[in-house]
Design a protein around this motif. Structure first.
Motif, PDB file in Angstrom:
ATOM      1  N   GLU A 101      18.287  12.547   7.688  1.00 41.25           N
ATOM      2  CA  GLU A 101      16.859  13.074   8.166  1.00 41.25           C
ATOM      3  C   GLU A 101      15.999  11.863   9.171  1.00 41.25           C
ATOM      4  OE1 GLU A 101      13.033  11.319   5.228  1.00 41.25           O
ATOM      5  OE2 GLU A 101      14.749  11.254   4.445  1.00 41.25           O
ATOM      6  N   GLY A 102      15.407  12.463   9.801  1.00 43.23           N
ATOM      7  CA  GLY A 102      14.950  12.224  10.506  1.00 43.23           C
ATOM      8  C   GLY A 102      15.363  12.012  12.069  1.00 43.23           C
ATOM      9  N   THR A 103      16.523  12.963  12.309  1.00 36.54           N
ATOM     10  CA  THR A 103      17.385  12.952  13.397  1.00 36.54           C
ATOM     11  C   THR A 103      17.037  14.038  13.580  1.00 36.54           C
ATOM     12  OG1 THR A 103      19.268  13.899  11.867  1.00 36.54           O
ATOM     13  CG2 THR A 103      19.029  11.760  12.681  1.00 36.54           C
ATOM     14  N   ILE A 104      17.593  14.174  14.951  1.00 34.03           N
ATOM     15  CA  ILE A 104      16.779  16.254  15.430  1.00 34.03           C
ATOM     16  C   ILE A 104      18.530  16.607  16.445  1.00 34.03           C
ATOM     17  CG2 ILE A 104      16.011  15.571  17.758  1.00 34.03           C
ATOM     18  CD1 ILE A 104      14.105  18.039  17.741  1.00 34.03           C
ATOM     19  N   SER A 105      18.432  17.805  16.106  1.00 33.66           N
ATOM     20  CA  SER A 105      19.395  18.481  16.524  1.00 33.66           C
ATOM     21  C   SER A 105      19.373  18.515  18.803  1.00 33.66           C
ATOM     22  CB  SER A 105      20.519  19.690  15.955  1.00 33.66           C
ATOM     23  OG  SER A 105      19.919  19.604  14.704  1.00 33.66           O
ATOM     24  N   VAL A 106      20.689  18.735  19.262  1.00 33.48           N
ATOM     25  CA  VAL A 106      20.262  18.818  20.233  1.00 33.48           C
ATOM     26  C   VAL A 106      21.705  20.433  20.835  1.00 33.48           C
ATOM     27  CG1 VAL A 106      18.669  16.911  21.359  1.00 33.48           C
ATOM     28  CG2 VAL A 106      21.792  16.647  21.079  1.00 33.48           C
ATOM     29  N   VAL A 107      21.528  20.541  21.973  1.00 33.36           N
ATOM     30  CA  VAL A 107      22.855  21.752  22.497  1.00 33.36           C
ATOM     31  C   VAL A 107      23.276  20.657  24.254  1.00 33.36           C
ATOM     32  CG1 VAL A 107      23.873  23.325  22.764  1.00 33.36           C
ATOM     33  CG2 VAL A 107      22.325  23.435  21.298  1.00 33.36           C
ATOM     34  N   GLU A 108      24.677  20.973  24.500  1.00 27.77           N
ATOM     35  CA  GLU A 108      24.335  20.001  25.621  1.00 27.77           C
ATOM     36  C   GLU A 108      24.065  20.872  27.060  1.00 27.77           C
ATOM     37  OE1 GLU A 108      28.951  19.614  28.354  1.00 27.77           O
ATOM     38  OE2 GLU A 108      28.993  20.224  26.352  1.00 27.77           O
ATOM     39  N   GLY A 109      23.692  20.313  27.513  1.00 31.34           N
ATOM     40  CA  GLY A 109      22.246  20.824  28.567  1.00 31.34           C
ATOM     41  C   GLY A 109      21.627  20.902  28.288  1.00 31.34           C
ATOM     42  N   GLU A 110      20.768  20.495  27.347  1.00 31.96           N
ATOM     43  CA  GLU A 110      19.378  20.811  26.855  1.00 31.96           C
ATOM     44  C   GLU A 110      18.804  19.404  27.371  1.00 31.96           C
ATOM     45  OE1 GLU A 110      17.038  22.115  22.757  1.00 31.96           O
ATOM     46  OE2 GLU A 110      18.806  21.262  22.888  1.00 31.96           O
ATOM     47  N   THR A 111      17.341  20.343  28.264  1.00 29.12           N
ATOM     48  CA  THR A 111      16.547  19.329  28.772  1.00 29.12           C
ATOM     49  C   THR A 111      15.228  18.849  27.173  1.00 29.12           C
ATOM     50  OG1 THR A 111      16.945  19.309  30.529  1.00 29.12           O
ATOM     51  CG2 THR A 111      14.814  17.837  30.252  1.00 29.12           C
ATOM     52  N   LEU A 112      14.880  17.619  27.648  1.00 29.04           N
ATOM     53  CA  LEU A 112      13.928  17.263  26.179  1.00 29.04           C
ATOM     54  C   LEU A 112      13.317  16.046  26.156  1.00 29.04           C
ATOM     55  CD1 LEU A 112      17.167  17.366  24.396  1.00 29.04           C
ATOM     56  CD2 LEU A 112      15.456  18.212  23.022  1.00 29.04           C
ATOM     57  N   TYR A 113      11.971  15.993  25.950  1.00 27.25           N
ATOM     58  CA  TYR A 113      10.692  14.990  26.241  1.00 27.25           C
ATOM     59  C   TYR A 113      11.039  13.661  25.441  1.00 27.25           C
ATOM     60  CZ  TYR A 113       8.674  18.916  28.479  1.00 27.25           C
ATOM     61  OH  TYR A 113       7.992  19.152  28.933  1.00 27.25           O
TER      62      TYR A 113
END
Length: 561
Positions: free
Chosen positions: A506-518
């Motif tokens: 809870e409170g975390t978010i999944s990311v993929v290698e190389g993805e750009t986010l804010y």
């Protein structure tokens, strides 16, 4: 002093005494046997005691035995184990040198005693037979003499009687002569048997019995000497292990002298040092300012811009108390430890990461040794095809190489976390000052103050310090509805995912290698960065998983040199 001469008439008492001697010997054997059983039982109990207090492998208890006092205790347990072994040696030596030897001797002694007394009874029976013969010849001689006297008296009576015929007188005379001859023969026989008996009796009491009793005496004296030698052996068996037992006790004393209280104190520091600096002073918070404001100052617009931060920063000082939180809330909620040990204080986290890196390096070395061995085997197969097919090792070689590559990637990941922690530790005093409330003077925007309250809580839940904030908020009911309508945080930069992260908590978010986010909230020292993918998707990711590019012109952004 000889039993043959002094105890010539004590055959039965000697028989009882020698039997008593054998009983004493068997009693001593039983005593030694019970002693060996006691020694074995004592040794077994000592070993069990030593084993009972040995630390269990791969347990928390084993980690506690790094202290010198605990190491000394382990040495004591090991010495007690050796001490128990010496009692087993006592038992074994007593059994082999005393019990077995005496048991065999008792059997020989019983046979010898039986033989000697058998000879004695045989001599007794012979003399008794001679005595009976003597008595029989004596009675016969006595009877014949009486018969001869009666025959003589009858002849004299017949010879004096004038009325008796000459033939009757002659017959009586012949009968008297016959009786006299029989008496003489009985006398001669009695005399011969008497002489023979006296000879046998002399031999019996002066030769046979003394010889037999002398053998019995020697047998009894050997028994006495043997039991004395066994008692000496009994003491010697104990004496032989005294030097080794002394060494065991010396080992315990040496272990006790090796205890170093200063070293143990240093180990406590290394085990529990957090790496944080003590919190700074708490600043005075003036609650009288809102009371002095005009009605326009207390309007809804101002309460959203000013009242809320004052309430939150006035209600608690998150930076000063967070090092004393017992557990990271993610671990508390989910019962699991993060892979990067971000739930631990910096110093403990560094130690855990270093330990993990060392373990991975050992595994890599092990796999490399296995790869070298397979390569050498393949070379042997290439030179000698009859020993095996080289191609059969290609799959195994590829598998090992793949394992090495995986371990290296894993090592690089943990080394990156370790470098991050080691790079942060020297600046921890500055970090603590920032968390201790020195940044309050910067007056950050309202939207950022909400995020700062969650600097050690990526899941957004509250710790025990946040309960203090709740108590303050109960008094500020006019602002409760405004918190529900909180505006989204502005982006302060961008980030690129270095690794794939599965945000399952809870409170975390999944990311993929190389993805750009804010980036909407940077790392506050707890190892988490708050990011956003779109308006509906935002959460925390481990700082070490992303590369952050902050916008220096963004409001609330900070520049690190």
């Amino acid at each position: 002093m000889s039993w043959g001469t002094e105890l010539w008439d004590q055959f039965d008492n000697l028989e009882k005494h020698t039997q008593w001697g054998i009983d004493i010997l068997e009693k001593y054997i039983k005593f030694v046997k019970e002693r060996t059983e006691i020694e074995l039982s004592y040794a077994k109990q000592l070993r069990n005691l030593s084993k009972k207090y040995q630390p269990k492998k791969n347990s928390k208890e084993e980690e506690e035995y790094k202290y010198t006092s605990c190491k000394a205790f382990i040495s004591t347990l090991n010495e007690m184990n050796d001490y128990a072994g010496q009692h087993e040696v006592i038992s074994e030596n007593m059994a082999s040198q005393i019990i077995v030897d005496l048991a065999r001797y008792v059997q020989e002694l019983k046979q010898e005693r039986k033989s000697n007394f058998h000879d004695g009874r045989k001599a007794q029976q012979h003399i008794e037979t001679c005595w009976k013969q003597l008595e029989s010849s004596k009675r016969r001689f006595e009877r014949d003499c009486k018969e001869a006297d009666r025959a003589q008296q009858y002849f004299e009576k017949m010879d004096a009687d004038i009325n008796v015929t000459k033939a009757d007188v002659e017959k009586a005379r012949q009968q008297a002569q016959i009786r006299h001859q029989m008496a003489e023969d009985s006398k001669a026989d009695y005399s011969s048997i008497l002489q023979k008996f006296n000879h046998e009796q002399h031999e019996y009491y002066h030769t046979h019995i003394p010889n037999i009793f002398q053998k019995i005496q020697e047998m009894e004296e050997r028994r006495i000497v043997r039991i004395g030698d066994s008692m000496k052996t009994y003491a010697e068996v104990d004496r032989q292990v005294i030097p080794i037992i002394g060494k065991c006790l010396d080992g315990i004393v040496k272990a006790a002298e090796s205890i170093d209280q200063k070293n143990d104190s240093q180990l406590v520091i290394e085990a529990y040092k957090s790496g944080f600096e003590p919190p700074g002073d708490i600043e005075f918070e003036d609650y009288t300012q809102p009371m002095k404001r005009t009605v326009s100052d207390n309007s809804l617009s101002n309460s959203r811009g000013e009242g809320k931060p004052d309430l939150k920063f006035g209600g608690k000082s998150k930076g000063k108390l967070w090092p004393f939180i017992k557990k990271n809330k993610l671990s508390l909620k989910l019962g699991a430890t993060p892979e990067d040990f971000s739930n631990l204080p910096p110093e403990q986290r560094r130690k855990k990461l270093q330990q993990k890196v060392d373990e991975l390096n050992k595994e890599i070395q092990k796999e490399m040794d296995q790869r070298d061995a397979i390569t050498k085997m393949k070379d042997v197969y290439l030179k000698n095809p009859q020993m095996g097919d080289p191609a059969s090792l290609d799959h195994k070689l590829a598998e090992v190489s793949q394992n090495i590559e995986k371990l290296r990637l894993e090592t690089q990941k943990f080394e990156a976390w370790l470098a991050e922690v080691e790079g942060r530790l020297p600046a921890r005093s500055e970090q603590t000052r920032r968390q201790s409330g020195l940044y309050d003077s910067q007056n950050p925007p309202t939207v950022n103050s909400c995020a700062q309250d969650r600097e050690s809580s990526p899941d957004g839940s509250y710790t025990e310090e946040q309960s203090q904030e709740s108590e303050v908020k109960v008094l500020a009911t006019d602002f409760d509805d405004e918190f529900d309508d909180e505006e989204p945080l502005p982006a302060i930069g961008t980030c690129k995912a270095l690794y794939t992260f599965e945000g399952q908590n809870e409170g975390t978010i999944s990311v993929v290698e190389g993805e750009t986010l804010y980036v909407i909230e940077e790392d506050k020292g707890d190892g988490w960065t708050r990011i956003r993918r779109n308006e509906d998707e935002e959460g925390y990711v481990p700082t070490s998983y992303v590369e952050v590019y902050l916008d220096k012109n963004a409001k609330g952004a900070k520049t690190y040199i």
